[in-house]
Design a protein around this motif. Structure first.
Motif, mmCIF file in Angstrom:
data_model
loop_
_atom_site.group_PDB
_atom_site.id
_atom_site.type_symbol
_atom_site.label_atom_id
_atom_site.label_comp_id
_atom_site.label_asym_id
_atom_site.label_seq_id
_atom_site.Cartn_x
_atom_site.Cartn_y
_atom_site.Cartn_z
ATOM 1 N N ARG A 162 60.038 33.975 -0.410
ATOM 2 C CA ARG A 162 60.564 35.070 -2.005
ATOM 3 C C ARG A 162 60.865 34.036 -2.488
ATOM 4 N NH1 ARG A 162 64.931 39.257 0.770
ATOM 5 N NH2 ARG A 162 66.068 37.907 2.239
ATOM 6 N N LEU A 163 60.398 32.551 -1.877
ATOM 7 C CA LEU A 163 60.632 32.164 -3.354
ATOM 8 C C LEU A 163 58.840 31.526 -3.807
ATOM 9 C CD1 LEU A 163 62.163 28.146 -1.092
ATOM 10 C CD2 LEU A 163 63.245 29.428 -2.975
ATOM 11 N N ASN A 185 56.141 27.964 1.928
ATOM 12 C CA ASN A 185 56.101 27.671 3.095
ATOM 13 C C ASN A 185 56.650 26.877 3.940
ATOM 14 O OD1 ASN A 185 54.004 25.426 5.079
ATOM 15 N ND2 ASN A 185 52.913 26.251 4.429
ATOM 16 N N ILE A 186 57.994 26.996 5.090
ATOM 17 C CA ILE A 186 58.618 26.405 5.693
ATOM 18 C C ILE A 186 58.001 25.100 5.895
ATOM 19 C CG2 ILE A 186 58.167 27.268 8.007
ATOM 20 C CD1 ILE A 186 61.753 27.405 8.001
ATOM 21 N N LYS A 187 57.105 24.629 5.866
ATOM 22 C CA LYS A 187 56.755 23.283 6.130
ATOM 23 C C LYS A 187 57.029 22.868 5.577
ATOM 24 C CE LYS A 187 53.454 23.965 10.350
ATOM 25 N NZ LYS A 187 52.605 24.877 10.654
ATOM 26 N N SER A 188 55.832 23.031 4.639
ATOM 27 C CA SER A 188 56.234 22.458 2.856
ATOM 28 C C SER A 188 57.763 22.386 2.585
ATOM 29 C CB SER A 188 56.137 22.728 1.868
ATOM 30 O OG SER A 188 54.653 23.712 2.139
ATOM 31 N N ALA A 220 64.744 30.316 7.056
ATOM 32 C CA ALA A 220 64.006 30.899 7.400
ATOM 33 C C ALA A 220 63.169 31.675 6.418
ATOM 34 C CB ALA A 220 64.627 32.174 8.062
ATOM 35 N N GLU A 221 60.913 31.462 7.558
ATOM 36 C CA GLU A 221 60.076 32.578 6.998
ATOM 37 C C GLU A 221 59.794 33.580 7.619
ATOM 38 O OE1 GLU A 221 56.660 29.111 6.145
ATOM 39 O OE2 GLU A 221 55.624 31.014 5.792
ATOM 40 N N ARG A 222 59.854 34.521 7.030
ATOM 41 C CA ARG A 222 59.070 35.788 8.359
ATOM 42 C C ARG A 222 57.923 36.456 7.545
ATOM 43 N NH1 ARG A 222 63.343 37.805 10.855
ATOM 44 N NH2 ARG A 222 65.506 37.162 9.905
ATOM 45 N N LEU A 223 56.837 35.727 8.642
ATOM 46 C CA LEU A 223 55.395 36.445 8.471
ATOM 47 C C LEU A 223 56.030 37.904 8.409
ATOM 48 C CD1 LEU A 223 53.813 33.826 9.981
ATOM 49 C CD2 LEU A 223 54.611 33.515 7.689
ATOM 50 N N VAL A 224 54.051 38.108 7.826
ATOM 51 C CA VAL A 224 54.041 39.681 8.087
ATOM 52 C C VAL A 224 53.746 40.366 9.140
ATOM 53 C CG1 VAL A 224 52.555 41.604 6.683
ATOM 54 C CG2 VAL A 224 53.038 39.948 4.987
#
Ligand code: OOG
Ligand code: NI
Length: 316
Positions: free
Chosen positions: A203-204, A210-213, A270-274
């Protein structure tokens, strides 16, 4: 009529007054957390300096002792009263823990702000399965639970105030617990304090979505990430990606007069993918409900280590 007022009170958690009290309580919990944990505070400021719009919280997490009414429910009752819904249970047999998570009510107010002023976060509460520990450790935990009287009824209040509901322990008791369960030792000195907040990276707006970035950015700025099982924790379906910092430490004065540094809290990402069924939706139409929900035992098992001695003393 009686029935009308009964139903009105039942929906209190969904009323605007209810929601503003819920948010005020979350804000107090967050203030305690930010004052005690300079790393979490700096990282929120750092992310905000790059991404100056909304920072949304994916979830807030708490730890409890599963004994005599001090477990998950002692804190969950507050969230249930304010409109949260109980979701799945997670089990961690090796750590002697279980957890439950709760989904937030639909917000009735503006949620365009950051943090606790944004979309209401999920709540993750775990408990130590005290019955499974050694008699010596159980005795210590039961003693402090007993000493706290009815403290379990005021778990949310204690968290918002930043108070322990029990007396401060002896250093030797902290060490006894730490030798058997680092979770137990953490809970003895931190009580119901917020264990972490989690930034919702997807949501950023900047490339930090991108959580890796984001992980690279955090490390480049000199912060240590929890490396247990690898920095990035990925669910088997590949859709829930998580990482976290190593907890800060805080000086604690034990009841025998000794002072020692003890682990405090950390911050998670946390990154939640579609979900596959929505993969053809245009980006502008994607909402949180189209993304992977819930938690993952394999990820969580490693995130718990963010407060472990091994991670805290690890060389960067
Ligand atoms: C909770 C660890 C698990 C998650 O998001 O899966 C977790 C804790 O350290 O108490 O936060
Ligand atoms: Ni978490």
């Amino acid at each position: 009529t009686v029935s009308a007022s009964a139903s009105a009170s039942k929906s209190d958690g969904q009323s605007k007054g209810g929601e503003s009290f819920l948010r005020d309580t979350l804000r107090s919990m967050e203030t305690v957390y930010l004052n005690r944990n300079p790393t979490a505070k700096s990282i929120l400021e750092l992310v905000h300096s790059v991404d100056d719009e909304q920072i949304c919280y994916d979830h807030l997490a708490f730890r409890t002792f599963g004994v005599n009414g001090y477990g998950i429910n002692s804190l969950a009752s507050f969230f249930l009263d304010y409109g949260y819904t109980q979701k799945e249970e997670l089990r961690f047999p090796a750590k002697k823990l279980k957890a439950l998570w709760f989904s937030p009510p639909n917000s009735l107010s503006q949620d365009g702000g950051s943090g606790v002023n944004g979309p209401l976060p999920r709540i993750f509460i775990s408990e130590l399965l005290v019955d499974q520990l050694s008699p010596k450790t159980q005795e210590i935990i039961r003693k402090y639970a007993e000493k706290s009287g009815s403290g379990n009824k005021y778990a949310a209040l204690a968290s918002a105030l930043g108070s322990l509901t029990w007396e401060k322990p002896l250093y030797s008791e902290f060490q006894q617990l730490a030798g058997e369960s680092e979770y137990a030792a953490w809970t003895l000195v931190n009580g119901y304090a917020l264990n972490h907040v989690t930034i919702s990276t997807h949501r950023l707006k900047s490339n930090l979505k991108n959580i890796k970035s984001l992980n690279q950015f955090i490390e480049k700025n000199g912060f240590k990430l929890n490396s247990e099982g690898g920095i990035l924790k990925v669910s088997p379906d590949g859709l829930l990606l998580q990482s976290s910092t190593v907890a800060d430490s805080i000086p604690f004065s034990f009841s025998d007069g000794s002072n020692a540094s003890v682990p405090c809290s950390y911050i998670e990402f946390a990154e939640r993918l579609v979900l596959p069924e929505y993969k053809n939706l245009p980006e502008s139409e994607i909402e949180e409900s189209h993304r992977r929900d819930g938690f993952e035992v394999g990820n969580a098992d490693k995130i718990f280590e963010s407060t472990s001695k091994e991670q805290l003393t690890r060389r960067a």
